[in-house]
Motif scaffolding. Structure first.
Motif, PDB file in Angstrom:
ATOM      1  N   PHE A  24       0.975  -1.127   0.047  1.00 26.40           N
ATOM      2  CA  PHE A  24       0.067   0.040   0.140  1.00 26.40           C
ATOM      3  C   PHE A  24       0.832   1.325   0.086  1.00 26.40           C
ATOM      4  CE2 PHE A  24      -2.204   3.362   2.585  1.00 26.40           C
ATOM      5  CZ  PHE A  24      -3.132   3.583   1.649  1.00 26.40           C
ATOM      6  N   LEU A  25       2.096   1.325   0.652  1.00 29.15           N
ATOM      7  CA  LEU A  25       2.900   2.367   1.100  1.00 29.15           C
ATOM      8  C   LEU A  25       3.429   2.628  -0.508  1.00 29.15           C
ATOM      9  CD1 LEU A  25       3.885   2.224   4.500  1.00 29.15           C
ATOM     10  CD2 LEU A  25       2.519   3.757   3.908  1.00 29.15           C
ATOM     11  N   CYS A  26       3.843   1.469  -1.212  1.00 27.44           N
ATOM     12  CA  CYS A  26       4.563   1.790  -2.209  1.00 27.44           C
ATOM     13  C   CYS A  26       3.655   2.501  -3.450  1.00 27.44           C
ATOM     14  CB  CYS A  26       5.186   0.367  -2.835  1.00 27.44           C
ATOM     15  SG  CYS A  26       6.371  -0.283  -1.906  1.00 27.44           S
ATOM     16  N   ALA A  31       1.808   6.755  -6.741  1.00 27.45           N
ATOM     17  CA  ALA A  31       0.622   7.802  -7.121  1.00 27.45           C
ATOM     18  C   ALA A  31       1.280   9.152  -7.002  1.00 27.45           C
ATOM     19  CB  ALA A  31      -0.560   7.438  -6.627  1.00 27.45           C
ATOM     20  N   LEU A  32       1.579   9.357  -5.705  1.00 24.16           N
ATOM     21  CA  LEU A  32       2.131  10.784  -5.281  1.00 24.16           C
ATOM     22  C   LEU A  32       3.331  11.468  -5.666  1.00 24.16           C
ATOM     23  CD1 LEU A  32       0.475  10.752  -1.912  1.00 24.16           C
ATOM     24  CD2 LEU A  32      -0.682  11.493  -3.919  1.00 24.16           C
ATOM     25  N   LYS A  37       3.474  13.242 -12.172  1.00 25.44           N
ATOM     26  CA  LYS A  37       2.444  14.237 -12.142  1.00 25.44           C
ATOM     27  C   LYS A  37       1.912  14.722 -13.679  1.00 25.44           C
ATOM     28  CE  LYS A  37       1.019  18.891 -10.611  1.00 25.44           C
ATOM     29  NZ  LYS A  37       1.080  20.056 -10.287  1.00 25.44           N
ATOM     30  N   LYS A  38       2.963  14.813 -14.713  1.00 26.02           N
ATOM     31  CA  LYS A  38       2.453  15.034 -16.014  1.00 26.02           C
ATOM     32  C   LYS A  38       1.984  13.682 -16.808  1.00 26.02           C
ATOM     33  CE  LYS A  38       4.690  16.240 -20.572  1.00 26.02           C
ATOM     34  NZ  LYS A  38       5.898  16.510 -21.261  1.00 26.02           N
ATOM     35  N   GLN A  39       2.440  12.455 -16.572  1.00 26.80           N
ATOM     36  CA  GLN A  39       1.750  11.407 -16.923  1.00 26.80           C
ATOM     37  C   GLN A  39       0.088  11.313 -16.418  1.00 26.80           C
ATOM     38  OE1 GLN A  39       3.887   7.663 -15.654  1.00 26.80           O
ATOM     39  NE2 GLN A  39       2.557   6.533 -16.676  1.00 26.80           N
TER      40      GLN A  39
END
Length: 51
Positions: A24-26, A31-32, A37-39
């Protein structure tokens, strides 16, 4: 046999929980990630594009 099962169940519960928390942390870190971000912004606009 009952004690063996209980020990195995406790082991699986403990390490299984740690394994899934790690996964979950991975996923959250992926995601963050600022590099993604651009993708992700492109993917968010994809349904609105007219090809």
């Amino acid at each position: 046999m009952n004690e063996t099962y209980r020990a195995l169940a406790e082991f699986a519960q403990t390490w299984g929980l740690l394994y899934f928390v790690g996964i979950f942390l991975c996923v959250v870190a992926y995601a963050l990630s600022p590099r993604r971000k651009k993708q992700f912004e492109e993917a968010a606009r994809m349904p609105l594009r007219e090809d």
